[in-house]
Design a protein around this motif. Structure first.
Motif, PDB file in Angstrom:
ATOM      1  N   LEU A  38      39.268  36.253  41.054  1.00 20.28           N
ATOM      2  CA  LEU A  38      39.162  37.102  42.235  1.00 20.28           C
ATOM      3  C   LEU A  38      37.728  37.071  42.741  1.00 20.28           C
ATOM      4  N   LYS A  39      37.582  37.240  44.033  1.00 14.94           N
ATOM      5  CA  LYS A  39      36.255  37.237  44.640  1.00 14.94           C
ATOM      6  C   LYS A  39      35.679  38.646  44.606  1.00 14.94           C
ATOM      7  N   LEU A  40      34.448  38.755  44.150  1.00 18.28           N
ATOM      8  CA  LEU A  40      33.753  40.028  43.983  1.00 18.28           C
ATOM      9  C   LEU A  40      32.464  39.987  44.785  1.00 18.28           C
TER      10      LEU A  40
ATOM     11  N   VAL B  52      37.645  38.886  50.222  1.00 16.25           N
ATOM     12  CA  VAL B  52      36.999  39.438  49.035  1.00 16.25           C
ATOM     13  C   VAL B  52      37.955  40.460  48.439  1.00 16.25           C
ATOM     14  N   SER B  53      38.186  40.351  47.137  1.00 18.97           N
ATOM     15  CA  SER B  53      39.137  41.236  46.472  1.00 18.97           C
ATOM     16  C   SER B  53      38.523  42.576  46.094  1.00 18.97           C
ATOM     17  N   ILE B  54      37.283  42.517  45.590  1.00 19.43           N
ATOM     18  CA  ILE B  54      36.614  43.725  45.087  1.00 19.43           C
ATOM     19  C   ILE B  54      35.198  43.775  45.662  1.00 19.43           C
ATOM     20  N   ILE B  55      34.781  44.971  46.061  1.00 13.06           N
ATOM     21  CA  ILE B  55      33.450  45.187  46.619  1.00 13.06           C
ATOM     22  C   ILE B  55      32.766  46.286  45.815  1.00 13.06           C
ATOM     23  N   ILE B  56      31.540  46.015  45.392  1.00 10.16           N
ATOM     24  CA  ILE B  56      30.719  47.042  44.733  1.00 10.16           C
ATOM     25  C   ILE B  56      29.440  47.179  45.551  1.00 10.16           C
TER      26      ILE B  56
ATOM     27  N   ILE C  37      36.883  45.889  57.925  1.00  7.10           N
ATOM     28  CA  ILE C  37      36.975  44.429  57.946  1.00  7.10           C
ATOM     29  C   ILE C  37      37.997  43.924  56.933  1.00  7.10           C
ATOM     30  N   ARG C  38      37.947  44.454  55.737  1.00  5.75           N
ATOM     31  CA  ARG C  38      38.819  44.023  54.630  1.00  5.75           C
ATOM     32  C   ARG C  38      39.515  45.241  54.016  1.00  5.75           C
ATOM     33  N   PRO C  39      40.527  45.772  54.704  1.00  7.19           N
ATOM     34  CA  PRO C  39      41.170  47.004  54.219  1.00  7.19           C
ATOM     35  C   PRO C  39      41.873  46.856  52.873  1.00  7.19           C
ATOM     36  N   ASP C  40      42.249  45.633  52.491  1.00  8.20           N
ATOM     37  CA  ASP C  40      42.945  45.443  51.218  1.00  8.20           C
ATOM     38  C   ASP C  40      42.010  45.321  50.020  1.00  8.20           C
ATOM     39  N   SER C  41      40.726  45.139  50.268  1.00 11.57           N
ATOM     40  CA  SER C  41      39.769  45.047  49.169  1.00 11.57           C
ATOM     41  C   SER C  41      39.662  46.380  48.443  1.00 11.57           C
ATOM     42  N   ILE C  42      39.403  46.291  47.161  1.00 14.11           N
ATOM     43  CA  ILE C  42      39.164  47.502  46.372  1.00 14.11           C
ATOM     44  C   ILE C  42      37.665  47.720  46.350  1.00 14.11           C
ATOM     45  N   ARG C  43      37.255  48.943  46.680  1.00 19.02           N
ATOM     46  CA  ARG C  43      35.839  49.245  46.867  1.00 19.02           C
ATOM     47  C   ARG C  43      35.339  50.243  45.823  1.00 19.02           C
ATOM     48  N   PHE C  44      34.099  49.976  45.359  1.00 22.53           N
ATOM     49  CA  PHE C  44      33.438  50.852  44.397  1.00 22.53           C
ATOM     50  C   PHE C  44      32.051  51.192  44.907  1.00 22.53           C
ATOM     51  N   LEU C  45      31.625  52.401  44.624  1.00 24.68           N
ATOM     52  CA  LEU C  45      30.282  52.850  44.941  1.00 24.68           C
ATOM     53  C   LEU C  45      29.481  52.870  43.647  1.00 24.68           C
ATOM     54  N   LEU C  46      28.320  52.215  43.665  1.00 25.61           N
ATOM     55  CA  LEU C  46      27.423  52.172  42.516  1.00 25.61           C
ATOM     56  C   LEU C  46      26.244  53.085  42.825  1.00 25.61           C
ATOM     57  N   THR C  47      26.035  54.075  41.983  1.00 27.87           N
ATOM     58  CA  THR C  47      24.966  55.022  42.286  1.00 27.87           C
ATOM     59  C   THR C  47      24.261  55.496  41.027  1.00 27.87           C
ATOM     60  N   GLY C  48      22.977  55.675  41.165  1.00 28.72           N
ATOM     61  CA  GLY C  48      22.182  56.226  40.082  1.00 28.72           C
ATOM     62  C   GLY C  48      21.863  57.689  40.332  1.00 28.72           C
TER      63      GLY C  48
ATOM     64  N   THR D  64      36.945  48.752  33.968  1.00 27.81           N
ATOM     65  CA  THR D  64      37.235  49.348  35.275  1.00 27.81           C
ATOM     66  C   THR D  64      37.591  48.268  36.285  1.00 27.81           C
ATOM     67  N   LEU D  65      36.835  47.181  36.287  1.00 29.58           N
ATOM     68  CA  LEU D  65      37.098  46.091  37.229  1.00 29.58           C
ATOM     69  C   LEU D  65      38.372  45.337  36.867  1.00 29.58           C
ATOM     70  N   SER D  66      38.688  45.248  35.595  1.00 28.92           N
ATOM     71  CA  SER D  66      39.936  44.619  35.170  1.00 28.92           C
ATOM     72  C   SER D  66      41.136  45.420  35.705  1.00 28.92           C
ATOM     73  N   GLN D  67      41.042  46.735  35.612  1.00 26.37           N
ATOM     74  CA  GLN D  67      42.109  47.584  36.144  1.00 26.37           C
ATOM     75  C   GLN D  67      42.202  47.447  37.661  1.00 26.37           C
ATOM     76  N   ALA D  68      41.060  47.344  38.330  1.00 30.05           N
ATOM     77  CA  ALA D  68      41.054  47.157  39.780  1.00 30.05           C
ATOM     78  C   ALA D  68      41.664  45.804  40.146  1.00 30.05           C
ATOM     79  N   SER D  69      41.389  44.791  39.341  1.00 31.32           N
ATOM     80  CA  SER D  69      41.961  43.464  39.573  1.00 31.32           C
ATOM     81  C   SER D  69      43.481  43.507  39.467  1.00 31.32           C
ATOM     82  N   GLU D  70      43.975  44.194  38.447  1.00 35.16           N
ATOM     83  CA  GLU D  70      45.423  44.334  38.287  1.00 35.16           C
ATOM     84  C   GLU D  70      46.025  45.054  39.489  1.00 35.16           C
ATOM     85  N   LEU D  71      45.369  46.104  39.938  1.00 39.76           N
ATOM     86  CA  LEU D  71      45.846  46.843  41.101  1.00 39.76           C
ATOM     87  C   LEU D  71      45.866  45.946  42.334  1.00 39.76           C
ATOM     88  N   PHE D  72      44.811  45.167  42.525  1.00 41.29           N
ATOM     89  CA  PHE D  72      44.747  44.254  43.667  1.00 41.29           C
ATOM     90  C   PHE D  72      45.891  43.250  43.609  1.00 41.29           C
TER      91      PHE D  72
END
Length: 163
Positions: free
Chosen positions: A12-14, A55-59, A79-90, A122-130
């Protein structure tokens, strides 16, 4: 025999977005074996990439100079409504996270610093969902085609009965 079982599984494209190159390098190092990773330090460049590439997953990082993660993920979703999106924050800025959830439709947020194994899980689960979403879409399209075909056959049969 099913050729799909013998063909290699396509990664999958990340897409990674963070204004800190060291963060991108670290994430890429952890994820490159499981995903086809592309990374950006500029939100506008990442959006340009999304416009031309699936793109399958966006972080995305939250705090960046030109465009914050919530704004980027909202635009990425358009642009890519089917992509699974994650927010990375500190940071535990709840208002920004809420904006990312509501506007960007994020799956969840990932905290800095991250645990590599937890991130991979977490990304493996997102990949399965995608993948499940893709399968559902394909099955729905197939069902629709079959229903149309069945309707046509039904019309032909009704015409024959009338004759």
């Amino acid at each position: 025999m099913n050729d799909d079982l013998n063909s290699p599984v396509e990664k999958l494209k990340l897409l990674l977005l963070d204004d800190e190159p060291d963060i991108l390098k670290s994430l890429t190092r952890v994820l490159r074996y499981d995903y086809d990773v592309v990374s950006f330090t500029c939100g506008h460049e990442a959006l340009d990439h999304l416009a031309d590439n699936d793109v399958s997953i966006i972080i995305s990082d939250m705090r960046m100079p030109e465009m914050d993660g919530a704004e980027f993920l909202t635009k990425a979703k358009a642009i890519r409504p089917d992509s699974i999106r994650f927010l990375l924050t500190g940071y535990s800025d709840i208002e920004s996270t809420i904006r990312a959830v509501n506007g960007g439709g994020i799956q969840t947020y990932l905290a800095k610093p991250w645990d590599n194994e937890s991130l991979k899980q977490t990304l493996s689960q997102a990949s399965e969902l995608f993948q499940l979403r893709l399968q559902k879409q394909a099955l729905t399209e197939e069902l629709q085609q079959k229903n149309e075909q069945l309707s046509e056959w039904n019309n032909v049969l009704e015409d024959r009965v009338k004759q």
